[in-house]
Write a protein that holds these residues in place. Structure first.
Motif, short mmCIF file in Angstrom:
data_model
loop_
_atom_site.label_atom_id
_atom_site.label_comp_id
_atom_site.label_asym_id
_atom_site.label_seq_id
_atom_site.Cartn_x
_atom_site.Cartn_y
_atom_site.Cartn_z
N UNK A 54 -52.49 -38.62 -16.57
CA UNK A 54 -53.95 -38.53 -16.46
C UNK A 54 -54.45 -37.09 -16.46
N UNK A 55 -53.71 -36.19 -15.84
CA UNK A 55 -54.18 -34.81 -15.64
C UNK A 55 -53.62 -33.85 -16.68
N UNK A 56 -52.31 -33.88 -16.88
CA UNK A 56 -51.68 -32.85 -17.72
C UNK A 56 -51.99 -32.95 -19.22
N UNK A 57 -52.10 -34.15 -19.81
CA UNK A 57 -52.34 -34.19 -21.27
C UNK A 57 -53.61 -33.45 -21.70
N UNK A 58 -54.70 -33.56 -20.93
CA UNK A 58 -55.96 -32.93 -21.34
C UNK A 58 -55.89 -31.41 -21.25
N UNK A 59 -54.84 -30.87 -20.65
CA UNK A 59 -54.64 -29.43 -20.65
C UNK A 59 -54.10 -28.95 -21.99
N UNK A 60 -53.57 -29.89 -22.79
CA UNK A 60 -52.97 -29.54 -24.08
C UNK A 60 -53.82 -29.97 -25.26
N UNK A 61 -54.63 -31.05 -25.09
CA UNK A 61 -55.46 -31.55 -26.19
C UNK A 61 -56.59 -32.38 -25.60
N UNK A 67 -43.13 -32.85 -19.31
CA UNK A 67 -43.28 -34.03 -20.17
C UNK A 67 -44.11 -33.70 -21.40
N UNK A 68 -45.10 -32.81 -21.25
CA UNK A 68 -46.04 -32.55 -22.35
C UNK A 68 -45.79 -31.22 -23.05
N UNK A 69 -44.74 -30.51 -22.67
CA UNK A 69 -44.43 -29.25 -23.34
C UNK A 69 -44.03 -29.53 -24.79
N UNK A 70 -44.78 -28.94 -25.73
CA UNK A 70 -44.48 -29.13 -27.14
C UNK A 70 -44.92 -30.46 -27.72
N UNK A 71 -45.63 -31.29 -26.92
CA UNK A 71 -46.07 -32.59 -27.42
C UNK A 71 -47.04 -32.40 -28.60
N UNK A 72 -47.00 -33.27 -29.65
CA UNK A 72 -46.11 -34.43 -29.79
C UNK A 72 -44.83 -34.12 -30.55
N UNK A 131 -39.82 -36.90 -39.76
CA UNK A 131 -38.60 -36.16 -39.48
C UNK A 131 -38.49 -34.92 -40.37
N UNK A 132 -38.37 -33.78 -39.74
CA UNK A 132 -38.19 -32.53 -40.50
C UNK A 132 -37.79 -31.42 -39.53
N UNK A 133 -37.24 -30.37 -40.08
CA UNK A 133 -36.84 -29.20 -39.29
C UNK A 133 -35.88 -29.56 -38.15
N UNK A 134 -35.02 -30.56 -38.41
CA UNK A 134 -34.05 -30.96 -37.40
C UNK A 134 -34.60 -31.86 -36.31
N UNK A 135 -35.88 -32.17 -36.35
CA UNK A 135 -36.50 -33.05 -35.35
C UNK A 135 -36.49 -34.50 -35.85
N UNK A 136 -36.18 -35.43 -34.94
CA UNK A 136 -36.18 -36.86 -35.24
C UNK A 136 -37.22 -37.52 -34.36
N UNK A 137 -38.12 -38.29 -34.97
CA UNK A 137 -39.20 -38.94 -34.22
C UNK A 137 -39.05 -40.46 -34.25
N UNK A 138 -39.58 -41.09 -33.21
CA UNK A 138 -39.58 -42.56 -33.17
C UNK A 138 -40.52 -43.10 -34.24
N UNK A 139 -40.15 -44.23 -34.79
CA UNK A 139 -40.96 -44.86 -35.84
C UNK A 139 -41.29 -46.29 -35.43
N UNK A 147 -43.74 -45.51 -27.58
CA UNK A 147 -42.77 -45.25 -28.63
C UNK A 147 -43.45 -44.71 -29.89
N UNK A 148 -44.54 -45.37 -30.30
CA UNK A 148 -45.20 -45.01 -31.55
C UNK A 148 -45.84 -43.62 -31.50
N UNK A 149 -46.39 -43.25 -30.34
CA UNK A 149 -47.10 -41.96 -30.25
C UNK A 149 -46.25 -40.88 -29.59
N UNK A 150 -44.95 -41.17 -29.46
CA UNK A 150 -43.99 -40.19 -28.93
C UNK A 150 -44.23 -39.83 -27.46
#
Length: 393
Positions: free
Chosen positions: A289-296, A166-171, A27-35, A224-227
């Motif tokens: 299946x398709x979109x994540x590999x466009x980002x990483x 869904x994947x904009x700005x992930x993770x 958690x930083x810069x105003x962002x809250x992540x699942x733990x 949950x763990x990997x956002x």
């Protein structure tokens, strides 16, 4: 040793894409992540669900069942016999003829009496319509509120309308409070179903139900763990949509409103096919299946998540097959029970005077009635997620 296993299990390269570490999800810069530690709360919440379910079934579902004319059936009890009871509980509920002959000699009973004892003993263990009505009522209410809550939580989110978002700005996607409670309550509910599966109505697809609940909990925990929370909320919403109709159809069937039950079931089948066999694979699995590999680059967690979704799709196909069989049967007028149910016991008629009372049950007020016919939804429920399914993910 334990520390080494712990470090290996939480190795960044397993859970996260390349060039990302757990430090990026602090958690930083105003962002809250699942733990991961947040998931511990689902265990006590699961027991809270069980307690609330007990109160709901006692104070709401049971009176509602009585208003619908459903009463608790009391089956005729098999006479106490230690030898036969031991065989019934430890070896077989439906012994073969050689076993029956052997038990006849051991118990000093005739073969006919042994067969009658096992029929009556099996009948004792059959769940009554009241029990099934209460279970279906509880699930129906939860799925209804969960679906409404999901719509409220997602209707104004861009990824609800465009899955590429869904994947904009992930993770580095901050978790919203609505997402937190949507996840925690859904996971707690499915954990409660897993805890109660041993004393709930048992069905033919008992093993598939366990796989379904475990797959749901594993997928939700992983996402949950990997956002992967955005896609997780979409999957939950898609599954809840059809579960409401399924449980509603069963409730009307138990109340003997067969035409209403059949109409709702047909609507359920349509919604199930659209959400589980069209939207789920061609929108949601395509999205993961398709979109994540466009980002990483693809990594282990990427393959693991998609494989689990495919397992759920296979369960959906299995249940879709059973649903189509049921529709075919009641359209041709020869459907008498749920395809997912275990076979109902049917007492053989006996011409001798010693079995005149066979095939009858007593109502709680003491009057004998004919054996109940449960209809086409006698024990139908997926997804718990055909869902129960979802009746999972």
């Amino acid at each position: 040793m334990f520390h080494t296993l712990y470090e290996w299990f939480w190795w960044d390269r397993i859970w996260l894409p390349v060039n990302l570490t757990w430090a990026d999800l602090v958690d930083k810069d105003g962002r809250v992540y699942a733990k991961a530690s947040d998931l511990y709360v689902t265990v006590p919440y699961a027991f809270v669900f069980l307690f609330v379910r007990f109160l709901f079934e006692s104070w709401i579902a049971t009176p509602l069942a009585h208003c619908a004319g459903i009463r608790q059936m009391v089956h005729l009890k098999a006479q106490d016999n230690h030898i036969l009871e031991l065989h019934y509980t430890t070896q077989s509920r439906n012994p073969a003829q050689p076993d029956i002959d052997g038990l006849s000699k051991k118990s000093s009973l005739s073969v006919r009496q042994v067969e009658r004892w096992f029929r009556r003993r099996r009948t004792q263990d059959l769940p009554g319509v009241l029990k099934k009505f209460r279970e279906a009522c509880w699930r129906c209410v939860f799925y209804l509120f969960a679906f409404i809550g999901g719509i409220v939580a997602l209707h104004d989110k861009e990824w609800f309308y465009d899955t590429q978002e869904v994947w904009t700005g992930f993770p580095k996607q901050s978790m919203l409070e609505s997402q937190y409670w949507y996840y925690i309550l859904e996971m707690s509910f499915y954990a409660s179903l897993l805890f109660s599966i041993t004393f709930d109505v048992k069905r033919k697809d008992f093993k598939e139900q366990i796989v379904h609940h475990l797959a749901t909990l594993v997928l939700l925990s992983f996402s949950w763990c990997v956002n992967y929370i955005r896609i997780g909320t979409l999957v939950m919403l898609v599954h809840d949509a059809s579960d409401i109709l399924l449980e509603s159809a069963k409730l009307f069937n138990y109340a003997k409103w067969e035409k209403t039950s059949h109409c709702i079931f047909v609507v359920f089948a349509i919604v199930f096919m659209v959400t589980r066999l069209i939207i789920f694979p061609f929108w949601l699995i395509h999205c993961t299946w398709v979109y994540p590999v466009l980002h990483y680059p693809a990594f282990f967690g990427y393959y693991f998540f998609n494989v689990m979704l495919v397992i759920l799709l296979c369960l959906h196909l299995f249940w879709a097959y059973l649903i189509l069989r049921m529709i075919r049967k009641f359209m041709f007028g020869n459907l008498i029970r749920d395809e997912r149910s275990e076979n109902e016991e049917e007492e053989d008629e006996d011409n001798s005077s010693t079995t005149d009372d066979e095939g009858q049950h007593k109502l709680s007020n003491g009057h004998a009635v004919d054996k109940e016919k449960n209809g086409c939804f006698g024990r139908l429920s997926p997804p718990e997620d055909i869902s129960r399914s979802k009746t999972v993910y």
